[in-house]
Scaffold this motif. Structure first.
Motif, PDB file in Angstrom:
ATOM      1  N   ASP A  28       0.834  -1.205   0.000  1.00 50.83           N
ATOM      2  CA  ASP A  28       0.000   0.000   0.000  1.00 50.83           C
ATOM      3  C   ASP A  28       0.869   1.255   0.000  1.00 50.83           C
ATOM      4  O   ASP A  28       0.599   2.214  -0.730  1.00 50.83           O
ATOM      5  CB  ASP A  28      -0.913   0.024   1.227  1.00 50.83           C
ATOM      6  CG  ASP A  28      -1.938  -1.089   1.220  1.00 50.83           C
ATOM      7  OD1 ASP A  28      -2.486  -1.392   0.145  1.00 50.83           O
ATOM      8  OD2 ASP A  28      -2.183  -1.666   2.305  1.00 50.83           O
ATOM      9  N   LEU A  29       1.909   1.261   0.823  1.00 50.72           N
ATOM     10  CA  LEU A  29       2.791   2.426   0.896  1.00 50.72           C
ATOM     11  C   LEU A  29       3.490   2.665  -0.441  1.00 50.72           C
ATOM     12  O   LEU A  29       3.629   3.809  -0.885  1.00 50.72           O
ATOM     13  CB  LEU A  29       3.834   2.235   2.005  1.00 50.72           C
ATOM     14  CG  LEU A  29       3.282   2.219   3.430  1.00 50.72           C
ATOM     15  CD1 LEU A  29       4.384   1.844   4.418  1.00 50.72           C
ATOM     16  CD2 LEU A  29       2.685   3.581   3.796  1.00 50.72           C
ATOM     17  N   HIS A  30       3.902   1.592  -1.090  1.00 50.81           N
ATOM     18  CA  HIS A  30       4.534   1.707  -2.402  1.00 50.81           C
ATOM     19  C   HIS A  30       3.567   2.326  -3.409  1.00 50.81           C
ATOM     20  O   HIS A  30       3.954   3.205  -4.210  1.00 50.81           O
ATOM     21  CB  HIS A  30       4.994   0.335  -2.892  1.00 50.81           C
ATOM     22  CG  HIS A  30       5.543   0.354  -4.285  1.00 50.81           C
ATOM     23  ND1 HIS A  30       6.821   0.804  -4.574  1.00 50.81           N
ATOM     24  CD2 HIS A  30       4.989   0.003  -5.473  1.00 50.81           C
ATOM     25  CE1 HIS A  30       7.019   0.722  -5.880  1.00 50.81           C
ATOM     26  NE2 HIS A  30       5.928   0.239  -6.445  1.00 50.81           N
ATOM     27  N   GLU A  31       2.316   1.904  -3.373  1.00 47.41           N
ATOM     28  CA  GLU A  31       1.315   2.421  -4.308  1.00 47.41           C
ATOM     29  C   GLU A  31       1.043   3.898  -4.051  1.00 47.41           C
ATOM     30  O   GLU A  31       0.933   4.696  -4.991  1.00 47.41           O
ATOM     31  CB  GLU A  31       0.020   1.603  -4.174  1.00 47.41           C
ATOM     32  CG  GLU A  31      -1.029   1.898  -5.215  1.00 47.41           C
ATOM     33  CD  GLU A  31      -0.675   1.401  -6.607  1.00 47.41           C
ATOM     34  OE1 GLU A  31      -1.497   1.611  -7.514  1.00 47.41           O
ATOM     35  OE2 GLU A  31       0.423   0.824  -6.793  1.00 47.41           O
ATOM     36  N   LEU A  32       0.942   4.279  -2.800  1.00 43.50           N
ATOM     37  CA  LEU A  32       0.725   5.692  -2.476  1.00 43.50           C
ATOM     38  C   LEU A  32       1.875   6.548  -2.978  1.00 43.50           C
ATOM     39  O   LEU A  32       1.672   7.611  -3.588  1.00 43.50           O
ATOM     40  CB  LEU A  32       0.566   5.855  -0.956  1.00 43.50           C
ATOM     41  CG  LEU A  32      -0.740   5.316  -0.359  1.00 43.50           C
ATOM     42  CD1 LEU A  32      -0.647   5.279   1.168  1.00 43.50           C
ATOM     43  CD2 LEU A  32      -1.927   6.174  -0.789  1.00 43.50           C
ATOM     44  N   ARG A  33       3.110   6.092  -2.739  1.00 42.15           N
ATOM     45  CA  ARG A  33       4.287   6.850  -3.197  1.00 42.15           C
ATOM     46  C   ARG A  33       4.320   6.920  -4.722  1.00 42.15           C
ATOM     47  O   ARG A  33       4.717   7.940  -5.296  1.00 42.15           O
ATOM     48  CB  ARG A  33       5.563   6.190  -2.674  1.00 42.15           C
ATOM     49  CG  ARG A  33       5.736   6.244  -1.164  1.00 42.15           C
ATOM     50  CD  ARG A  33       6.039   7.636  -0.690  1.00 42.15           C
ATOM     51  NE  ARG A  33       6.282   7.708   0.746  1.00 42.15           N
ATOM     52  CZ  ARG A  33       6.393   8.845   1.424  1.00 42.15           C
ATOM     53  NH1 ARG A  33       6.268  10.002   0.783  1.00 42.15           N
ATOM     54  NH2 ARG A  33       6.607   8.832   2.727  1.00 42.15           N
ATOM     55  N   ARG A  34       3.910   5.857  -5.371  1.00 42.03           N
ATOM     56  CA  ARG A  34       3.920   5.831  -6.842  1.00 42.03           C
ATOM     57  C   ARG A  34       3.006   6.911  -7.399  1.00 42.03           C
ATOM     58  O   ARG A  34       3.360   7.594  -8.377  1.00 42.03           O
ATOM     59  CB  ARG A  34       3.472   4.447  -7.329  1.00 42.03           C
ATOM     60  CG  ARG A  34       3.540   4.273  -8.839  1.00 42.03           C
ATOM     61  CD  ARG A  34       3.200   2.843  -9.223  1.00 42.03           C
ATOM     62  NE  ARG A  34       1.775   2.561  -9.123  1.00 42.03           N
ATOM     63  CZ  ARG A  34       0.885   2.866 -10.075  1.00 42.03           C
ATOM     64  NH1 ARG A  34       1.267   3.495 -11.177  1.00 42.03           N
ATOM     65  NH2 ARG A  34      -0.384   2.547  -9.925  1.00 42.03           N
TER      66      ARG A  34
ATOM     67  N   ALA B  59      -3.590  11.100 -11.380  1.00 38.91           N
ATOM     68  CA  ALA B  59      -2.641  10.751 -10.317  1.00 38.91           C
ATOM     69  C   ALA B  59      -3.198  11.134  -8.951  1.00 38.91           C
ATOM     70  O   ALA B  59      -3.046  10.386  -7.974  1.00 38.91           O
ATOM     71  CB  ALA B  59      -1.305  11.439 -10.572  1.00 38.91           C
ATOM     72  N   SER B  60      -3.837  12.296  -8.870  1.00 40.05           N
ATOM     73  CA  SER B  60      -4.428  12.722  -7.595  1.00 40.05           C
ATOM     74  C   SER B  60      -5.533  11.766  -7.175  1.00 40.05           C
ATOM     75  O   SER B  60      -5.595  11.325  -6.022  1.00 40.05           O
ATOM     76  CB  SER B  60      -4.972  14.147  -7.730  1.00 40.05           C
ATOM     77  OG  SER B  60      -5.454  14.617  -6.488  1.00 40.05           O
ATOM     78  N   ARG B  61      -6.404  11.413  -8.123  1.00 37.98           N
ATOM     79  CA  ARG B  61      -7.473  10.467  -7.811  1.00 37.98           C
ATOM     80  C   ARG B  61      -6.897   9.099  -7.472  1.00 37.98           C
ATOM     81  O   ARG B  61      -7.384   8.413  -6.568  1.00 37.98           O
ATOM     82  CB  ARG B  61      -8.444  10.344  -8.992  1.00 37.98           C
ATOM     83  CG  ARG B  61      -9.680   9.513  -8.671  1.00 37.98           C
ATOM     84  CD  ARG B  61     -10.549   9.298  -9.899  1.00 37.98           C
ATOM     85  NE  ARG B  61     -11.814   8.671  -9.574  1.00 37.98           N
ATOM     86  CZ  ARG B  61     -11.983   7.377  -9.318  1.00 37.98           C
ATOM     87  NH1 ARG B  61     -10.948   6.546  -9.366  1.00 37.98           N
ATOM     88  NH2 ARG B  61     -13.174   6.894  -9.017  1.00 37.98           N
ATOM     89  N   GLY B  62      -5.845   8.694  -8.192  1.00 36.54           N
ATOM     90  CA  GLY B  62      -5.207   7.411  -7.914  1.00 36.54           C
ATOM     91  C   GLY B  62      -4.689   7.335  -6.491  1.00 36.54           C
ATOM     92  O   GLY B  62      -4.784   6.288  -5.828  1.00 36.54           O
TER      93      GLY B  62
END
Length: 227
Positions: free
Chosen positions: A112-118, A135-138
């Motif tokens: 999850d943390l990796h996805e948020l940073r991406r 990207a903001s919505r993602g």
């Protein structure tokens, strides 16, 4: 072979509804079906070469997305997703997303943390309004996923309609400071969630969504059509 063949019928039915949904959504978003227009189920079924039942199911999904309205004894009509609807969704997000942020801080894993940073990196690098929006919505969608609660993800999807959001953000992104500020606020949220600080994540998200609500609450009704 008989085991594989069993689910073929239902899968085909679902795929027809999905195709009808995608086509109707595209017609609404690109303006072929205008706000207030009645959506004729028989005509659409004939035009798309599918059953009325499939069209009706697609329209029910679009109603759930807020893109069409259903009126008893009258049928389905294209919704006017104007400023009032946008503010309704922001108000709902203001109630929902701070809690999502808190849960994400408690339940997130490394993926999850990796996805948020991406998504933060993608937003920082965005060069178009559509890319910045997506990207903001993602980021927000990844935050909902980090709660490990699928229901919250589905609710979030219904509140932030991507097609409408792209149009709105094309207008808001004209403010030269908006994108940098949005990225910075997402980075702060990432840090709080990574540290497991639920209280801080909740407070940051509340301030983040309130900022968007204040921006649009000051706008004239016609501005949602710009961009």
């Amino acid at each position: 072979d008989s085991v594989m063949a069993t689910p073929a019928g239902p899968l085909r039915v679902r795929s027809v509804v999905e195709l009808a949904y995608d086509e109707l959504r595209a017609r609404i978003v690109d303006g072929r079906l205008r706000p207030g227009a009645r959506v004729g189920q028989a005509e659409l079924a004939d035009a798309l070469g599918i059953s009325r039942g499939s069209v009706r199911e697609a329209l029910r999904r679009l109603a759930g997305d807020g893109l069409v309205d259903f009126e008893v004894n009258r049928g389905f009509f294209v919704a006017d997703v104007g400023l009032e609807r946008v503010l309704e969704r922001l108000e709902a997000r203001l109630l929902l997303e701070p809690g999502i942020a808190r849960l994400a801080a408690e339940r997130r894993d490394d993926a999850d943390l990796h996805e948020l940073r991406r998504w933060v990196v993608a937003e920082r690098a965005a060069r178009t309004a559509a890319a910045a929006h997506d990207a903001s919505r993602g980021f927000h969608a990844a935050l909902a996923a980090a709660t490990q609660n699928d229901a919250l993800g589905r609710i979030f999807d219904s509140l932030w309609i991507a097609d409408v959001g792209r149009r709105l953000l094309a207008s808001r992104r004209a403010q030269p400071t908006w994108q940098d500020a949005d990225v910075a606020e997402h980075e702060e949220l990432c840090e709080a969630i990574e540290a497991g600080h639920g209280d801080r994540a909740e407070a940051l998200m509340r301030a983040h969504v309130e900022s968007a609500w204040r921006h649009w609450s000051r706008r004239p009704a016609g501005e949602t059509d710009s961009g």
